[in-house]
Design an enzyme around this catalytic site. Sequence first.
Site, PDB file in Angstrom:
ATOM      1  N   VAL A   1      44.385  50.575  44.369  1.00 54.04           N
ATOM      2  CA  VAL A   1      43.446  50.154  45.686  1.00 54.04           C
ATOM      3  C   VAL A   1      42.542  49.353  45.520  1.00 54.04           C
ATOM      4  CG1 VAL A   1      40.959  50.855  46.512  1.00 54.04           C
ATOM      5  CG2 VAL A   1      41.875  52.176  45.374  1.00 54.04           C
ATOM      6  N   GLY A   2      43.909  47.609  46.191  1.00 48.81           N
ATOM      7  CA  GLY A   2      43.675  46.298  45.441  1.00 48.81           C
ATOM      8  C   GLY A   2      44.434  46.029  44.631  1.00 48.81           C
ATOM      9  N   ASN A   3      42.667  44.823  44.011  1.00 47.20           N
ATOM     10  CA  ASN A   3      43.419  44.857  42.282  1.00 47.20           C
ATOM     11  C   ASN A   3      43.253  45.766  41.700  1.00 47.20           C
ATOM     12  OD1 ASN A   3      40.639  44.591  43.039  1.00 47.20           O
ATOM     13  ND2 ASN A   3      40.278  43.616  40.879  1.00 47.20           N
ATOM     14  N   TYR A   4      43.083  46.761  41.592  1.00 49.86           N
ATOM     15  CA  TYR A   4      42.798  48.482  40.763  1.00 49.86           C
ATOM     16  C   TYR A   4      43.421  49.001  40.569  1.00 49.86           C
ATOM     17  CZ  TYR A   4      39.068  46.137  37.067  1.00 49.86           C
ATOM     18  OH  TYR A   4      38.570  45.930  36.040  1.00 49.86           O
TER      19      TYR A   4
ATOM     20  N   GLY B   1      42.410  58.616  48.458  1.00 47.32           N
ATOM     21  CA  GLY B   1      43.709  59.284  48.058  1.00 47.32           C
ATOM     22  C   GLY B   1      44.833  58.675  48.755  1.00 47.32           C
TER      23      GLY B   1
ATOM     24  N   HIS C   1      32.337  47.701  32.354  1.00 46.84           N
ATOM     25  CA  HIS C   1      33.316  46.023  31.897  1.00 46.84           C
ATOM     26  C   HIS C   1      32.879  45.018  31.584  1.00 46.84           C
ATOM     27  CE1 HIS C   1      37.506  45.407  32.313  1.00 46.84           C
ATOM     28  NE2 HIS C   1      37.204  45.211  31.486  1.00 46.84           N
TER      29      HIS C   1
ATOM     30  N   PHE D   1      33.121  51.168  47.595  1.00 48.93           N
ATOM     31  CA  PHE D   1      33.183  52.558  47.217  1.00 48.93           C
ATOM     32  C   PHE D   1      34.607  53.019  47.379  1.00 48.93           C
ATOM     33  CE2 PHE D   1      28.733  51.712  48.073  1.00 48.93           C
ATOM     34  CZ  PHE D   1      27.777  53.117  47.517  1.00 48.93           C
ATOM     35  N   ASP D   2      35.166  53.226  46.486  1.00 47.87           N
ATOM     36  CA  ASP D   2      36.718  53.649  46.476  1.00 47.87           C
ATOM     37  C   ASP D   2      37.419  54.788  47.375  1.00 47.87           C
ATOM     38  OD1 ASP D   2      37.019  51.311  45.879  1.00 47.87           O
ATOM     39  OD2 ASP D   2      38.504  51.677  43.851  1.00 47.87           O
TER      40      ASP D   2
ATOM     41  N   HIS E   1      30.896  44.012  35.942  1.00 56.30           N
ATOM     42  CA  HIS E   1      31.450  45.182  36.689  1.00 56.30           C
ATOM     43  C   HIS E   1      30.851  46.489  36.108  1.00 56.30           C
ATOM     44  CE1 HIS E   1      35.378  44.360  36.481  1.00 56.30           C
ATOM     45  NE2 HIS E   1      35.438  45.235  36.047  1.00 56.30           N
TER      46      HIS E   1
END
EC number: 1.4.3.-
Length: 630
Positions: free
Chosen positions: A371-374, A297, A584, A289-290, A423
């Site tokens: 956020v991390g890899n994305y 933000g 995806h 949950f980003d 995902h």
Amino acid sequence: MTAALATVRADEFERCRKVLFAAGLATSDTHFSYVGLLEPDKRLLATGQAPRQLRALLIDMRTGESHDVVVDPAADRVVSQRRIDPDRDGAVPVVVREFGYVEEVVHRDERWLAAMRRRGLTDLSQLRVNPLSAGVLAEGERGRRIQRCFTFVQRTPEDLGWAHPVDGVVAMVDVVTGEVLDVVDHVDLPVPAEDGNFHLYDGPRRAGLRPIEITQPEGPSFDIDADQVLTWAGWSLQIGFDQREGLVLHDIGITDGDRVRPIVHRASIAEMVVPYGDPSPQRWFQNFFDCGEYLLGGYANSLELGCDCVGEITYLDAVVAGNDGHARTIPQAICVHEEDYGILWKHTDNWNGSSDSRRQRRLVVSFFVTVGNYDYGFYWYFYLDGTIEFEVKATGVVFTSAYPGPGYAYATEIAPGLGAPHHQHLFSARLDMAVDGPVNAVDEIDAVLVPRGPANPTGTGFTPVVTRLRTESQAQRLADNGKGRIWFISNPTVHNRLGQPVGYTLHPQGQPVLLADAESDIHRRATFATKHLWVTAYDPAELYPAGDLVNMHPGGAGLPAWTAADRDIDGADIVVWHTFGLTHFPRPEDWPVMPVDTTGFTLKPYGFFGRNPTLDVPPSAAAHCHSHHH
């Protein structure tokens, strides 16, 4: 527009921090997980008595004790406080300390070291430990603050570690006590060897691409005041920014004649979840949950002219609270500009010989996060004809795994021996609607064929079928592209010149909702993502569709809990929640960096105006445009 809703200023963050330390709620061991504006009940805004308060989520990383506190920074006082019960409430979002700390902890654990040695991996300087939100706690983890950790090989400081996952090993870390609770080593797969260093590409560049220059010699057509109230081509809105949601837009309205007509009181992306579809022992928990767990933000990029934004650009800084409680400025986090968008309308008439066309343009308000890899770009578009559109641009690096072998059902092989698990990226737009005022209603409109009969003797008649959604339980809906399903958000007390209720239609893309069994952990935690549409009666405390504290929450919070009351929404002050997103199945073309994929939705005026509102748009003045009129 009101100063009560303006983005939190740096001095307000500093005063909030001072108050919390003075009250003994913050100490040197406290991490400020979140600090943001606690928006007042909108019904108080018109009275001028709306309080200006901040909400802080705090965690003592020595004890794990957490608090939810409301502060009045102007009065230097604590308004309310409560201790968070992790078993009942969930946990405050992830703090920055946890990212680097888990690597130190895991590198000292003999079980993990043994798992690495079995794979011939002994150089700790190359072994990067990737902490991931825990999801639902397992047996023996209740009451703890957990990160579940994967390992990747980063051969040099410049290497892309995502190319070399050490698959099959998961370390469970209590980030408060500094313990590795368990190490699961369930399968030994070869570490993929091929590099993915797209950022070091030194091959020949594609030839023949000549410059495109976008200029506005007279400057942009919009104005932004000190409270970040923007006006452009009849539009007006207030730009805000929040550590959790990112861009928050207030009081979106459009000028019609001599008045500004309201459309949306508050618009934001209130949650996003990335559920992974690999049920293996390593990945059963992998659902991020980003917004609620990571506070996207706060990970906004500082944007660069000519790279991230092209044209006559106005940048706005974003101010958030760091984990130490001090204000942290993200320079050039928000990009505001105009874009040409092709033909607005055009007609060449065979009878009177006239030929007219107008150019469409749009106002763009956007920001980008990592956020991390994305990486995600969030874009709000406002058009000359009253249309509002939202778009997410997803890019970055896909999450990787070792590929088990041909025919594996839950991942794609994207490079030799390198997999990318299937995902979804599912977003929830929270639209606090105010179409010509606070009294709104929602109809579902389907395109249907009328059965052959006296009313349709040729069998060619089709019509819209309109169904009023009267309660919260009736307004939990799925899109249906086969019927062209849209949702009409109207004000039943205001009518246009034809006697029709004024409104806006929500056009969904209609892609899959959450693909998970109803009894699964992720279904309970992300129930909001199981429907394309929810409509709720306005409540100022109902802000996040998966609940306030998503991290390690057992589920059931947010929309499913609120709508259990089944409140009346027919001609009421309502909030529309729209789930949209991407499913995806990664492609080899998505590696080593993913070309942008997009998703979003559109709000279009439907009877809001009595006729085409763009008749007043002037013809193009460009030197190469020549209009021919009869």
